[in-house]
Design a protein around this motif. Structure first.
Motif, PDB file in Angstrom:
ATOM      1  N   PHE A   1       0.458  -0.771  -0.264  1.00  9.95           N
ATOM      2  CA  PHE A   1       0.213  -0.115  -0.270  1.00  9.95           C
ATOM      3  C   PHE A   1       0.939   1.327   0.166  1.00  9.95           C
ATOM      4  CE2 PHE A   1      -2.988  -2.914   1.899  1.00  9.95           C
ATOM      5  CZ  PHE A   1      -3.914  -3.255   0.907  1.00  9.95           C
ATOM      6  N   ASP A   2       0.219   2.473  -1.052  1.00 12.42           N
ATOM      7  CA  ASP A   2       1.671   3.469  -0.815  1.00 12.42           C
ATOM      8  C   ASP A   2       2.918   3.683  -0.960  1.00 12.42           C
ATOM      9  OD1 ASP A   2      -1.434   4.574  -1.157  1.00 12.42           O
ATOM     10  OD2 ASP A   2      -1.057   5.282   0.609  1.00 12.42           O
ATOM     11  N   ASN A   3       3.269   2.334  -1.802  1.00  9.61           N
ATOM     12  CA  ASN A   3       4.870   2.478  -1.464  1.00  9.61           C
ATOM     13  C   ASN A   3       5.668   1.835  -0.144  1.00  9.61           C
ATOM     14  OD1 ASN A   3       5.033   2.473  -4.561  1.00  9.61           O
ATOM     15  ND2 ASN A   3       5.309   5.479  -3.504  1.00  9.61           N
ATOM     16  N   GLY A   4       4.365   1.267   0.664  1.00 14.77           N
ATOM     17  CA  GLY A   4       4.887   0.451   1.914  1.00 14.77           C
ATOM     18  C   GLY A   4       5.699  -0.734   1.966  1.00 14.77           C
TER      19      GLY A   4
ATOM     20  N   PRO B   1      -4.747  -0.394   5.716  1.00 12.59           N
ATOM     21  CA  PRO B   1      -3.726   0.880   6.154  1.00 12.59           C
ATOM     22  C   PRO B   1      -4.677   2.067   5.927  1.00 12.59           C
ATOM     23  CG  PRO B   1      -2.015  -0.448   5.144  1.00 12.59           C
ATOM     24  CD  PRO B   1      -3.352  -0.499   4.651  1.00 12.59           C
ATOM     25  N   ALA B   2      -5.243   2.098   7.400  1.00 11.21           N
ATOM     26  CA  ALA B   2      -6.284   3.947   7.479  1.00 11.21           C
ATOM     27  C   ALA B   2      -5.172   4.591   6.536  1.00 11.21           C
ATOM     28  CB  ALA B   2      -6.282   4.332   8.920  1.00 11.21           C
ATOM     29  N   GLY B   3      -5.744   5.585   5.452  1.00 11.96           N
ATOM     30  CA  GLY B   3      -4.950   6.561   4.540  1.00 11.96           C
ATOM     31  C   GLY B   3      -4.723   6.090   3.667  1.00 11.96           C
ATOM     32  N   ALA B   4      -5.282   4.720   3.436  1.00 12.61           N
ATOM     33  CA  ALA B   4      -4.255   4.048   2.183  1.00 12.61           C
ATOM     34  C   ALA B   4      -4.714   5.055   0.636  1.00 12.61           C
ATOM     35  CB  ALA B   4      -3.969   2.945   1.946  1.00 12.61           C
TER      36      ALA B   4
END
Length: 74
Positions: free
Chosen positions: A2-5, A39-42
């Motif tokens: 998620f989001d480059n995590g 994840p919250a905000g992904a």
């Protein structure tokens, strides 16, 4: 991911008898369902598929990939 995590492995197939999702057996015409927390905000997600060190690799396919918040019914 998620989001480059950080990457997370959801499925692993192997010819090994343990430590994988197929117990060393062929996995033909099977439906695989995995649930995971978002994840919250992904804002984005990336799915990756990898095949390596494949012996006897005469056929390998991934199809009908679905990423959704609704359960599969029917």
């Amino acid at each position: 991911m998620f989001d480059n995590g950080a990457e997370t492995r959801l499925v692993r197939y192997s010819s090994d008898a343990t430590g994988n999702d197929n117990a060393g057996r062929d996995a033909q015409n099977v439906q695989v369902v995995r649930q995971f927390a978002v994840p919250a905000g992904a804002r984005s997600v990336t799915l990756k598929f990898r095949m390596y060190d494949a012996g006897n690799n005469w056929y390998w396919a991934v199809d009908h990939v679905r990423l959704d918040t609704r359960p599969i019914t029917g």
